[in-house]
Design a protein around this motif. Sequence first.
Motif, PDB file in Angstrom:
ATOM      1  N   PHE A  80       8.501 -27.766   6.688  1.00 43.16           N
ATOM      2  CA  PHE A  80       7.032 -27.745   6.751  1.00 43.16           C
ATOM      3  C   PHE A  80       6.539 -26.830   7.859  1.00 43.16           C
ATOM      4  N   ILE A 115       8.084 -24.068   9.055  1.00 44.32           N
ATOM      5  CA  ILE A 115       8.250 -22.667   8.633  1.00 44.32           C
ATOM      6  C   ILE A 115       7.238 -22.324   7.544  1.00 44.32           C
ATOM      7  N   THR A 164       4.102 -19.723   7.969  1.00 41.86           N
ATOM      8  CA  THR A 164       4.015 -18.546   7.094  1.00 41.86           C
ATOM      9  C   THR A 164       2.653 -18.498   6.401  1.00 41.86           C
ATOM     10  N   TRP A 202      -4.606 -11.798   7.038  1.00 44.71           N
ATOM     11  CA  TRP A 202      -5.500 -11.085   6.120  1.00 44.71           C
ATOM     12  C   TRP A 202      -6.946 -11.170   6.596  1.00 44.71           C
ATOM     13  N   GLN A 247      -9.860  -1.829   3.763  1.00 39.98           N
ATOM     14  CA  GLN A 247     -10.347  -0.838   2.808  1.00 39.98           C
ATOM     15  C   GLN A 247      -9.385   0.334   2.706  1.00 39.98           C
ATOM     16  N   LEU A 304      -6.164   0.278   3.383  1.00 39.18           N
ATOM     17  CA  LEU A 304      -4.941  -0.190   2.731  1.00 39.18           C
ATOM     18  C   LEU A 304      -5.123  -0.195   1.211  1.00 39.18           C
ATOM     19  N   LEU A 305      -6.293  -0.696   0.771  1.00 38.53           N
ATOM     20  CA  LEU A 305      -6.525  -0.806  -0.664  1.00 38.53           C
ATOM     21  C   LEU A 305      -6.743   0.572  -1.292  1.00 38.53           C
ATOM     22  N   THR A 347      -3.494   2.130  -1.634  1.00 40.20           N
ATOM     23  CA  THR A 347      -2.763   1.543  -2.764  1.00 40.20           C
ATOM     24  C   THR A 347      -3.169   2.233  -4.061  1.00 40.20           C
ATOM     25  N   PHE A 348      -4.490   2.490  -4.216  1.00 38.59           N
ATOM     26  CA  PHE A 348      -4.944   3.257  -5.379  1.00 38.59           C
ATOM     27  C   PHE A 348      -4.226   4.607  -5.430  1.00 38.59           C
ATOM     28  N   PHE A 382      -1.381   5.407  -4.033  1.00 38.50           N
ATOM     29  CA  PHE A 382       0.036   5.176  -4.340  1.00 38.50           C
ATOM     30  C   PHE A 382       0.217   4.978  -5.850  1.00 38.50           C
ATOM     31  N   ASN A 383      -0.656   4.139  -6.426  1.00 43.23           N
ATOM     32  CA  ASN A 383      -0.596   3.900  -7.875  1.00 43.23           C
ATOM     33  C   ASN A 383      -0.793   5.207  -8.641  1.00 43.23           C
ATOM     34  N   ARG A 439     -17.627   4.290  -3.809  1.00 41.50           N
ATOM     35  CA  ARG A 439     -18.116   2.906  -3.905  1.00 41.50           C
ATOM     36  C   ARG A 439     -16.986   1.929  -4.212  1.00 41.50           C
ATOM     37  N   GLY A 440     -15.765   2.341  -3.856  1.00 43.47           N
ATOM     38  CA  GLY A 440     -14.642   1.414  -3.912  1.00 43.47           C
ATOM     39  C   GLY A 440     -13.780   1.456  -5.158  1.00 43.47           C
ATOM     40  N   TYR A 441     -14.118   2.358  -6.088  1.00 42.17           N
ATOM     41  CA  TYR A 441     -13.317   2.434  -7.312  1.00 42.17           C
ATOM     42  C   TYR A 441     -12.179   3.433  -7.143  1.00 42.17           C
TER      43      TYR A 441
END
Lengths: 311, 235
Positions: free
Chosen positions: A74, A76, A80, A88, A97, A99-100, A103-104, A106-107, A303-305
């Motif tokens: 419990f 550990i 975590t 986060w 923002q 990082l995300l 990620t786009f 990277f994708n 705008r985040g897309y």
Amino acid sequence: MSEQEKKSTEIESEILLEKVREIEAAKEKAEHSDAQNLDRDNTAVILNEKRDLSEPLSDDEAKSEMSKRSRRGFLIGGATALVGIFGWRLLPDETKQNLLRRTFEFNERVSQVFYRPQRLAPEFPPELAGARVNGAEGLSGDFNLADWRLRVGGLMNRNEDLILTLDDIKALPRVEMTTELKCIEGWSVICNWTGARFSDFIAKYQPKTRSGSAPDVNNQPENLLPYVSLATPDEAYYVGWDMPSILHPQTLLAYKMNGQPLTMEHGAPLRLATATKYGIKQIKRIGRIEFTDERPADYWAERGYDWYSGH
Amino acid sequence: MAKQLEKKHPLAIRWLHWISFPLLTLMIWSGILIYWANAIYGVKIFGNELFHFFPAWFYETLGIPFRLAEGLQLHFFFMWFFLVNGIIYVLYLAFSGEWRAILPVPGSVKRAVLVTLHDLHIVKKLPAQGKYNDAQRIAYTGVILMGAASVVTGLAIYKPLQLSWLTNLLGGYEWARWEHFWLMILFVGFFIVHVAQVAIAGWSNFRSMITGYEAVDIETKIPESSLNEKEGVAV
């Protein structure tokens, strides 16, 4: 008791004993087959699942051993979970923002590894075509269709924009396609488009290249500048495209939709139509096209897309 | 001398299990942020919609409207972790032999029905089982297949041109989106039943997914076949 009698009794008891043994054996056999039947009714036995049991322990030993393991587990697990949640939450918005967005990107690189220009989107019978109006960014009211010209920047041996008319685009090989337009909101609609392939436009109007030698769209597409920027005449809406997607045979400079000249709300007089990207990339009422080295700004990416938004 | 500690769940399974919980939650959450932008599905019978996904109060309460971009960002970030976690889980099951505990066999269907009847207090006898009963085997294998199907339908929506063969196989773009959505509903259904069953099974069973062990009463006669060669408390 005579010798004779004694012997017959012995034989009798032996026979009896034999009988008992037989009965016992039959019983055992029956039990065994019962157990086997039971085994055949147990998936664990069929799949040869094993148990993993410790040596026998007293109740107290078992309790203290389990408490020890519980505490550790419990602690550990809890730690975590807390690190995950607060890690986060405490991350600054800007970092998140970034990082995300990365990620786009990277994708996007992963998509490009698997991208094959010869793969085509399915086409449909034109009678299935429909329409749905969505998005009026860049379609300001004070627009005069008769005054419209297409400006093109980033061409070979030319510093100022080339000015084109709709007839110049119509002079390019005319292509028709009926494809499914997909909105990033999640709906789709089949549309029939008429126009010129963007690759034919590039072949004709010769954009700058990386090497500086004349462009060869078919044999050396990698020599072209990597990006294309497109904007409405009022520059209120703008999209960035990667060269491979805009060279795709199903990317058109379209001037007709479902057999009719484009209406104002669908982007008259000239818009992009593609099966390779979401509707947000299919800019209406194109005012200017520029071939460029730098990744162009993009209205919805700001705008985040996903900048790439490629299928 | 009355108890034995039984190793129920290896360390890897416990981590993979618990990691999949927040990941699945985040995939569903971000998925709903995306779904809101074109919320068209419902349960219909003879053209009458009995329930629409989702009612306005649901969106309002959870603060879902107008977060499509955020939903896409999160979905296409956490999808990698969801995928990798799932791949490791399947590989671990395959190579550790743990698949023996969760795979069903053809007879499992019949026994799973009996288990269900038992759980509903209709029949008394529970069919013979190993670590998991046959209803659990079907559910746990099923949920892995659902995970795989979510990845496949997701890819068909994500790359409908480059993977158009896959999108076509699933019935086209709109069907693939519908399938992806209903897999999510199935996951939610699995989650509800799973949590309810764990609550009914009790603390010792729940704790075994954290510690790996469960204290069991020594059986009067442990069948030879079910004893592991390895003895002693595994650490």
